[in-house]
Design an enzyme around this catalytic site. Structure first.
Site, mmCIF file in Angstrom:
data_model
loop_
_atom_site.group_PDB
_atom_site.id
_atom_site.type_symbol
_atom_site.label_atom_id
_atom_site.label_comp_id
_atom_site.label_asym_id
_atom_site.label_seq_id
_atom_site.Cartn_x
_atom_site.Cartn_y
_atom_site.Cartn_z
ATOM 1 N N HIS A 18 29.401 22.225 -28.930
ATOM 2 C CA HIS A 18 29.958 21.712 -27.673
ATOM 3 C C HIS A 18 28.861 21.333 -26.691
ATOM 4 O O HIS A 18 28.879 20.241 -26.128
ATOM 5 C CB HIS A 18 30.866 22.771 -27.047
ATOM 6 C CG HIS A 18 31.543 22.303 -25.802
ATOM 7 N ND1 HIS A 18 30.906 22.248 -24.583
ATOM 8 C CD2 HIS A 18 32.801 21.863 -25.598
ATOM 9 C CE1 HIS A 18 31.752 21.783 -23.671
ATOM 10 N NE2 HIS A 18 32.907 21.550 -24.254
ATOM 11 N N LEU A 78 35.793 26.938 -34.084
ATOM 12 C CA LEU A 78 36.742 27.694 -34.897
ATOM 13 C C LEU A 78 38.013 26.912 -35.166
ATOM 14 O O LEU A 78 38.477 26.840 -36.297
ATOM 15 C CB LEU A 78 37.092 29.029 -34.222
ATOM 16 C CG LEU A 78 36.086 30.145 -34.392
ATOM 17 C CD1 LEU A 78 36.558 31.398 -33.663
ATOM 18 C CD2 LEU A 78 35.838 30.457 -35.861
ATOM 19 N N GLY A 81 40.976 21.066 -31.777
ATOM 20 C CA GLY A 81 41.359 20.897 -30.379
ATOM 21 C C GLY A 81 40.969 19.499 -29.938
ATOM 22 O O GLY A 81 40.610 18.661 -30.760
ATOM 23 N N VAL A 82 41.041 19.263 -28.650
ATOM 24 C CA VAL A 82 40.735 17.930 -28.110
ATOM 25 C C VAL A 82 39.330 17.494 -28.518
ATOM 26 O O VAL A 82 39.114 16.336 -28.896
ATOM 27 C CB VAL A 82 40.896 17.920 -26.574
ATOM 28 C CG1 VAL A 82 40.376 16.616 -25.981
ATOM 29 C CG2 VAL A 82 42.349 18.122 -26.199
ATOM 30 N N HIS A 83 38.370 18.416 -28.471
ATOM 31 C CA HIS A 83 36.997 18.041 -28.811
ATOM 32 C C HIS A 83 36.874 17.626 -30.270
ATOM 33 O O HIS A 83 36.243 16.615 -30.589
ATOM 34 C CB HIS A 83 36.031 19.183 -28.515
ATOM 35 C CG HIS A 83 35.922 19.509 -27.069
ATOM 36 N ND1 HIS A 83 35.869 18.553 -26.076
ATOM 37 C CD2 HIS A 83 35.854 20.704 -26.433
ATOM 38 C CE1 HIS A 83 35.773 19.140 -24.893
ATOM 39 N NE2 HIS A 83 35.765 20.447 -25.082
#
Length: 146
Positions: A18, A78, A81-83
């Site tokens: 991230h 993990l 999601g959006v990312h």
């Protein structure tokens, strides 16, 4: 690491994190990349969505300069999601990163995003998910805490 001209030298691996203003996430991804590099013949790079360097495009370009023809990109997250389902595919220029196809490859919230200069194949994997190996790590943490 000796790289030779066999087919494996045409494959590169990019581990994506991230990014953070704090160093810990980058340190963990860097250490995972070093551990993985010792277990594979492929060149391994790391890249971050934001804040941390190197960026995803920068690392893709570095692998491209090494002459790889195929890059396997694995998000070190993990869960999906959006990312992992939108942001990273958009940065990679993959169609599934766009929720609205009429906008094409939207780069609306990239912050001075670099261009990717790689014309080979990008294979984008799922995040880590509920892997039993991760459960083993949790078990070790719990047992060590008792």
């Amino acid at each position: 690491m000796v790289t030779n001209s066999n087919s494996n030298s045409k494959i590169g691996v990019l581990l994506v994190g991230h990014g953070s203003r704090l160093p810990y996430g980058k340190d963990v991804i860097s250490q995972l990349a070093q551990i993985y590099q010792q277990q594979t013949e492929y060149p391994v790079e790391i890249g971050f969505m934001n804040m941390s360097k190197p960026s995803i495009p920068s690392s893709i370009n570095k692998l491209a300069q090494m002459g790889v023809e195929k890059i396997v990109v694995t998000p070190v997250f993990l869960a999906p999601g959006v990312h992992t389902t939108q942001d990273i595919p958009r940065i990679l220029g993959l169609n599934n990163g766009d929720e609205t196809p009429e906008h094409g490859h939207s780069h609306s919230h990239d912050h001075s995003e670099e261009e990717i200069h790689f014309h080979g194949e990008i294979i984008y994997t799922d995040p880590l998910g509920p892997d039993p190996k991760i459960a083993d790590i949790i078990k070790d943490r719990v047992n060590n805490a008792l």
